[in-house]
Design a protein around this motif. Structure first.
Motif, PDB file in Angstrom:
ATOM      1  N   SER A   1       2.990  -4.030 -14.943  1.00  0.00           N
ATOM      2  CA  SER A   1       1.794  -4.848 -15.184  1.00  0.00           C
ATOM      3  C   SER A   1       0.484  -4.070 -15.111  1.00  0.00           C
ATOM      4  CB  SER A   1       1.750  -6.007 -14.184  1.00  0.00           C
ATOM      5  OG  SER A   1       1.620  -5.526 -12.848  1.00  0.00           O
ATOM      6  N   TYR A   2       0.326  -3.218 -14.097  1.00  0.00           N
ATOM      7  CA  TYR A   2      -0.971  -2.573 -13.864  1.00  0.00           C
ATOM      8  C   TYR A   2      -1.078  -1.168 -14.449  1.00  0.00           C
ATOM      9  CZ  TYR A   2      -4.611  -0.099 -11.209  1.00  0.00           C
ATOM     10  OH  TYR A   2      -5.675   0.679 -10.842  1.00  0.00           O
ATOM     11  N   TYR A   3      -0.036  -0.371 -14.341  1.00  0.00           N
ATOM     12  CA  TYR A   3      -0.134   1.024 -14.762  1.00  0.00           C
ATOM     13  C   TYR A   3      -0.409   1.200 -16.261  1.00  0.00           C
ATOM     14  CZ  TYR A   3       1.411   2.428 -10.094  1.00  0.00           C
ATOM     15  OH  TYR A   3       1.501   2.630  -8.737  1.00  0.00           O
ATOM     16  N   PRO A   4       0.135   0.364 -17.159  1.00  0.00           N
ATOM     17  CA  PRO A   4      -0.258   0.509 -18.573  1.00  0.00           C
ATOM     18  C   PRO A   4      -1.758   0.328 -18.790  1.00  0.00           C
ATOM     19  CG  PRO A   4       1.739  -0.787 -18.395  1.00  0.00           C
ATOM     20  CD  PRO A   4       1.229  -0.616 -17.002  1.00  0.00           C
ATOM     21  N   LEU A   5      -2.352  -0.642 -18.081  1.00  0.00           N
ATOM     22  CA  LEU A   5      -3.798  -0.844 -18.181  1.00  0.00           C
ATOM     23  C   LEU A   5      -4.545   0.359 -17.630  1.00  0.00           C
ATOM     24  CD1 LEU A   5      -6.209  -2.749 -18.785  1.00  0.00           C
ATOM     25  CD2 LEU A   5      -5.971  -3.608 -16.442  1.00  0.00           C
ATOM     26  N   LEU A   6      -4.083   0.884 -16.517  1.00  0.00           N
ATOM     27  CA  LEU A   6      -4.713   2.056 -15.910  1.00  0.00           C
ATOM     28  C   LEU A   6      -4.628   3.262 -16.839  1.00  0.00           C
ATOM     29  CD1 LEU A   6      -5.930   3.567 -13.457  1.00  0.00           C
ATOM     30  CD2 LEU A   6      -3.591   3.841 -12.589  1.00  0.00           C
ATOM     31  N   LEU A   7      -3.456   3.484 -17.427  1.00  0.00           N
ATOM     32  CA  LEU A   7      -3.253   4.629 -18.316  1.00  0.00           C
ATOM     33  C   LEU A   7      -4.197   4.567 -19.516  1.00  0.00           C
ATOM     34  CD1 LEU A   7      -1.234   7.093 -18.817  1.00  0.00           C
ATOM     35  CD2 LEU A   7      -0.084   5.534 -20.410  1.00  0.00           C
ATOM     36  N   LEU A   8      -4.234   3.416 -20.190  1.00  0.00           N
ATOM     37  CA  LEU A   8      -5.095   3.266 -21.366  1.00  0.00           C
ATOM     38  C   LEU A   8      -6.573   3.335 -20.997  1.00  0.00           C
ATOM     39  CD1 LEU A   8      -3.297   0.425 -23.379  1.00  0.00           C
ATOM     40  CD2 LEU A   8      -3.432   2.848 -23.969  1.00  0.00           C
ATOM     41  N   SER A   9      -6.936   2.722 -19.871  1.00  0.00           N
ATOM     42  CA  SER A   9      -8.346   2.698 -19.468  1.00  0.00           C
ATOM     43  C   SER A   9      -8.867   4.093 -19.181  1.00  0.00           C
ATOM     44  CB  SER A   9      -8.529   1.809 -18.232  1.00  0.00           C
ATOM     45  OG  SER A   9      -8.227   0.463 -18.513  1.00  0.00           O
ATOM     46  N   VAL A  10      -8.090   4.883 -18.440  1.00  0.00           N
ATOM     47  CA  VAL A  10      -8.522   6.244 -18.117  1.00  0.00           C
ATOM     48  C   VAL A  10      -8.575   7.098 -19.380  1.00  0.00           C
ATOM     49  CG1 VAL A  10      -7.919   8.351 -16.867  1.00  0.00           C
ATOM     50  CG2 VAL A  10      -7.720   6.131 -15.737  1.00  0.00           C
ATOM     51  N   ALA A  11      -7.600   6.917 -20.265  1.00  0.00           N
ATOM     52  CA  ALA A  11      -7.593   7.691 -21.515  1.00  0.00           C
ATOM     53  C   ALA A  11      -8.832   7.396 -22.349  1.00  0.00           C
ATOM     54  CB  ALA A  11      -6.325   7.385 -22.307  1.00  0.00           C
ATOM     55  N   CYS A  12      -9.165   6.114 -22.477  1.00  0.00           N
ATOM     56  CA  CYS A  12     -10.344   5.742 -23.275  1.00  0.00           C
ATOM     57  C   CYS A  12     -11.636   6.150 -22.581  1.00  0.00           C
ATOM     58  CB  CYS A  12     -10.345   4.239 -23.534  1.00  0.00           C
ATOM     59  SG  CYS A  12      -8.999   3.674 -24.585  1.00  0.00           S
TER      60      CYS A  12
ATOM     61  N   HIS B   1       0.801  -1.223   0.000  1.00  0.00           N
ATOM     62  CA  HIS B   1       0.000   0.000   0.000  1.00  0.00           C
ATOM     63  C   HIS B   1       0.837   1.279   0.000  1.00  0.00           C
ATOM     64  CE1 HIS B   1      -3.369  -2.620   1.315  1.00  0.00           C
ATOM     65  NE2 HIS B   1      -4.118  -1.684   0.786  1.00  0.00           N
ATOM     66  N   ILE B   2       2.119   1.191   0.332  1.00  0.00           N
ATOM     67  CA  ILE B   2       2.907   2.395   0.608  1.00  0.00           C
ATOM     68  C   ILE B   2       2.848   3.398  -0.543  1.00  0.00           C
ATOM     69  CG2 ILE B   2       5.236   3.283   0.988  1.00  0.00           C
ATOM     70  CD1 ILE B   2       5.845   0.784   2.614  1.00  0.00           C
ATOM     71  N   PHE B   3       3.117   2.935  -1.774  1.00  0.00           N
ATOM     72  CA  PHE B   3       3.163   3.846  -2.921  1.00  0.00           C
ATOM     73  C   PHE B   3       2.005   3.634  -3.896  1.00  0.00           C
ATOM     74  CE2 PHE B   3       7.673   3.437  -1.618  1.00  0.00           C
ATOM     75  CZ  PHE B   3       7.914   4.772  -1.324  1.00  0.00           C
ATOM     76  N   HIS B   4       1.119   2.695  -3.585  1.00  0.00           N
ATOM     77  CA  HIS B   4       0.051   2.365  -4.530  1.00  0.00           C
ATOM     78  C   HIS B   4      -0.852   3.563  -4.811  1.00  0.00           C
ATOM     79  CE1 HIS B   4      -3.111   0.083  -6.535  1.00  0.00           C
ATOM     80  NE2 HIS B   4      -3.979   0.665  -5.726  1.00  0.00           N
ATOM     81  N   GLY B   5      -1.307   4.229  -3.767  1.00  0.00           N
ATOM     82  CA  GLY B   5      -2.218   5.360  -3.954  1.00  0.00           C
ATOM     83  C   GLY B   5      -1.602   6.482  -4.764  1.00  0.00           C
ATOM     84  N   TYR B   6      -0.329   6.781  -4.487  1.00  0.00           N
ATOM     85  CA  TYR B   6       0.358   7.835  -5.239  1.00  0.00           C
ATOM     86  C   TYR B   6       0.483   7.451  -6.715  1.00  0.00           C
ATOM     87  CZ  TYR B   6       1.766   9.284  -0.532  1.00  0.00           C
ATOM     88  OH  TYR B   6       1.766   9.663   0.786  1.00  0.00           O
TER      89      TYR B   6
ATOM     90  N   VAL C   1      -1.357   5.337  -8.510  1.00  0.00           N
ATOM     91  CA  VAL C   1      -2.656   5.351  -9.187  1.00  0.00           C
ATOM     92  C   VAL C   1      -3.067   6.781  -9.519  1.00  0.00           C
ATOM     93  CG1 VAL C   1      -5.123   4.907  -8.866  1.00  0.00           C
ATOM     94  CG2 VAL C   1      -3.448   3.161  -8.230  1.00  0.00           C
ATOM     95  N   ALA C   2      -2.869   7.698  -8.585  1.00  0.00           N
ATOM     96  CA  ALA C   2      -3.246   9.096  -8.819  1.00  0.00           C
ATOM     97  C   ALA C   2      -2.447   9.700  -9.972  1.00  0.00           C
ATOM     98  CB  ALA C   2      -3.042   9.909  -7.544  1.00  0.00           C
ATOM     99  N   LEU C   3      -1.135   9.465  -9.992  1.00  0.00           N
ATOM    100  CA  LEU C   3      -0.283  10.041 -11.038  1.00  0.00           C
ATOM    101  C   LEU C   3      -0.595   9.452 -12.408  1.00  0.00           C
ATOM    102  CD1 LEU C   3       3.154  10.175  -9.169  1.00  0.00           C
ATOM    103  CD2 LEU C   3       1.752  12.120  -9.885  1.00  0.00           C
ATOM    104  N   VAL C   4      -0.708   8.129 -12.474  1.00  0.00           N
ATOM    105  CA  VAL C   4      -0.956   7.482 -13.766  1.00  0.00           C
ATOM    106  C   VAL C   4      -2.367   7.796 -14.257  1.00  0.00           C
ATOM    107  CG1 VAL C   4      -1.087   5.269 -14.978  1.00  0.00           C
ATOM    108  CG2 VAL C   4       0.719   5.673 -13.301  1.00  0.00           C
ATOM    109  N   GLY C   5      -3.334   7.820 -13.336  1.00  0.00           N
ATOM    110  CA  GLY C   5      -4.695   8.169 -13.725  1.00  0.00           C
ATOM    111  C   GLY C   5      -4.779   9.577 -14.285  1.00  0.00           C
ATOM    112  N   ALA C   6      -4.093  10.515 -13.623  1.00  0.00           N
ATOM    113  CA  ALA C   6      -4.074  11.897 -14.122  1.00  0.00           C
ATOM    114  C   ALA C   6      -3.403  11.976 -15.487  1.00  0.00           C
ATOM    115  CB  ALA C   6      -3.349  12.794 -13.118  1.00  0.00           C
ATOM    116  N   ALA C   7      -2.313  11.219 -15.647  1.00  0.00           N
ATOM    117  CA  ALA C   7      -1.625  11.208 -16.945  1.00  0.00           C
ATOM    118  C   ALA C   7      -2.537  10.659 -18.033  1.00  0.00           C
ATOM    119  CB  ALA C   7      -0.352  10.372 -16.848  1.00  0.00           C
TER     120      ALA C   7
END
Length: 542
Positions: free
Chosen positions: A113-124, A46-51, A53-59
């Motif tokens: 593994s996860y951030y590429p999916l997050l980046l594309l999902s939020v963009a779409c 959990h230490i860096f997960h929230g940070y 997700v926020a950064l990649v989601g915003a990107a």
């Protein structure tokens, strides 16, 4: 296959599709943490997960137009492929956890593994929500910022739903397990955006079905057997990934919860050696049994007959099994039903006990006072102590459940050089003024200050706390108990009296959040210890 440009029209359909994508993306957030916890532990995951997700989601949101151009407006159709590859990438990355270390390895695993999916999902999803709302006629500021706020609200709603869903249904079926959901969610992505690109997901899907140890128990056991271990049982549950493992060479069995051990028993014993209660692999669980040996204020030994004990936190059940064998009516409070099930089926927990499968705070609140002669408080799991069970309020409630001459034994596992250990001891002593503190091993036996510390306390303060000498019946035919039943290495309580600058004398429930940084540090230290207790491949292949 149509392009995203053809799909994006000012219609309700686009808004619903964007909403569905945001909900799926949000579901992956807690699920990814669950995938990391068996390898890196709950707190480090959990230490860096929230940070992140926020950064990649915003990107993803602010780069949505660029990502559409870069992918030829086919980003939406790449999502199912990326989702199907997530568990395969994680499986290979977990094998390098010892090299990458903690928490760096957890971050790298999410980045790949996860951030590429997050980046594309939020963009779409952002593009679909923006087009679905069709606010261009209200000006550029409204057209850009209102969809951003709507997307954020939808994502947070989806994340809240995901956490509630996982808390209630995790482990009930294979597809509701943490590994099974990584096969189920890509199917939903496919339903949203089917395309011929899915052919590129076939290799990952085949690997997941045949060779991914997290999804295939046969593959896991085949691998473990080659290394001298065997999987007995495993199941996702409310407190984490629970499994039972046998060490085939050294002859012991353990119960695992994520990246921690709840306890274990020796299974390989000499001929004609049959203790009434199996010997534990950790001496602290035997030391807790010494709660029976604390003398009354009149110096008399306690009588087991007609006595009652409350055990908070089950583990594999060593201490409650001993209390039950001595004829003490024992109530066990355990939050996780799978832990109770596995302790009964695989660690010989006797059936003649009262089981309360619920949160300890709820149990204590509803229980009438002055019920118990003994209380054993042993709740360490996942590399950290649950702080709410060490607060002044909870301990005062526990005290009310003890009879006037009652005794409590509290196991604290952590770095006793850190502020939380001293704060915990002071809080315990505030409620129970007559205490003695013992540790599992002497300073000369340790290479770290992380250890088990057992605090024995009486409710009465009339006389000092003393132990009677054990007799043969106390050992129950166990040579292990002859060595470890009596507490030996006492800690001077005065070392915990000093309050560091900015610290508090006792821990109140409203202040538990102030200790999270210490818990993170303690969890990382515990992770290193666990990597020496069992080999890396056992932790990595769950």
């Amino acid at each position: 296959m149509s392009s995203l440009a053809g799909l994006v029209q000012p219609t309700t359909r686009q808004l619903l599709t964007g909403t569905a994508l945001l909900f799926l993306t949000a579901f992956y957030s807690p699920l990814t943490v669950l995938m990391l916890t068996p390898v890196y532990g709950s707190a480090p995951a959990h230490i860096f997960h929230g940070y992140g997700v926020a950064l990649v989601g915003a990107a993803g949101w602010f780069l949505k137009d660029y990502i559409q151009r870069l992918t030829g407006r086919r980003a939406l159709f790449l999502l199912p492929v990326v989702a199907f590859w997530v568990p395969t990438l994680q499986s290979f990355l977990f094998a390098s956890s010892s090299v990458m270390g903690n928490p760096f390895g957890a971050v790298v695993t999410e980045v790949i593994s996860y951030y590429p999916l997050l980046l594309l999902s939020v963009a779409c999803a952002g593009k679909l929500v923006q087009s679905g709302l069709d606010l261009g006629r209200h000006g550029d500021a409204v057209a850009e910022h209102v969809p951003l706020v709507v997307s954020y609200v939808l994502y947070k709603t989806g994340e809240k739903f995901a956490k509630a869903f996982l808390a209630k249904f995790i482990g009930t079926t294979f597809f509701f397990s943490r590994a099974g959901l990584q096969l189920l969610l890509p199917v939903f992505y496919t339903a949203i955006a089917p395309s011929k690109f899915l052919l590129f997901a076939i290799p990952s899907l085949l690997f997941s079905m045949t060779s991914n140890v997290h999804m295939n128990s046969g593959a896991l056991n085949s691998f473990l057997n080659e290394e001298g271990f065997a999987l007995v049982a495993r199941q996702d549950s409310t407190t984490g990934y629970i499994s039972v493992l046998d060490n085939l060479n050294d002859g012991f069995r353990v119960m695992r919860c994520d990246h921690s051990l709840l306890g274990g028993q020796w299974t390989k014993m000499p001929n004609n050696y049959n203790p009434a209660v199996m010997d534990p692999i950790y001496s602290v669980f035997t030391m807790l049994e010494a709660v029976r040996l604390v003398e009354t204020d009149h110096g008399e030994p306690r009588v087991d007959a007609n006595s009652k004990a409350l055990v908070i936190g089950l583990g594999v059940g060593t201490t409650p099994s001993a209390l039950i064998h001595h004829g003490i009516e024992t109530t066990i409070v355990e939050l996780d039903p799978v832990v109770h099930k596995f302790a009964t089926e695989y660690f010989h927990l006797p059936s003649n006990h009262i089981a309360a499968i619920e949160d300890a705070t709820a149990f204590v609140k509803r229980t009438p006072p002055a019920q118990y002669d003994y209380i054993v408080h042993d709740v360490f799991t996942g590399g950290v102590e649950p702080l709410e069970l060490f607060t002044l309020e909870f301990l005062e409630s526990l005290s009310s459940l003890l009879k006037d001459d009652g005794v409590i034994a509290i196991n604290y596992a952590g770095d006793i050089s850190l502020y939380p250990a001293a704060l915990t001891v002071r809080t315990i002593q505030y409620v129970f003024p007559t205490c003695r503190i013992f540790r599992e091993a002497s300073d000369s036996d340790l290479t770290t200050d992380f250890t088990n510390m057992v605090i024995f306390c009486k409710k009465s303060s009339a006389t000092p706390l003393t132990f009677r000498d054990p007799v043969s019946a106390d050992y129950m035919g166990s040579k292990f108990r002859q060595m470890y039943l009596m507490p030996k290495v006492e800690i001077d309580a005065s070392r915990f009296e000093t309050i560091e600058k900015g610290g508090r004398r006792v821990l109140h429930s409203m202040n538990t959040h102030l200790l999270h940084k210490y818990q993170d540090r303690s969890a990382l230290e515990h992770w290193n210890i666990m990597r020496h207790v069992l080999p890396d491949f056992v932790w990595e292949n769950w």
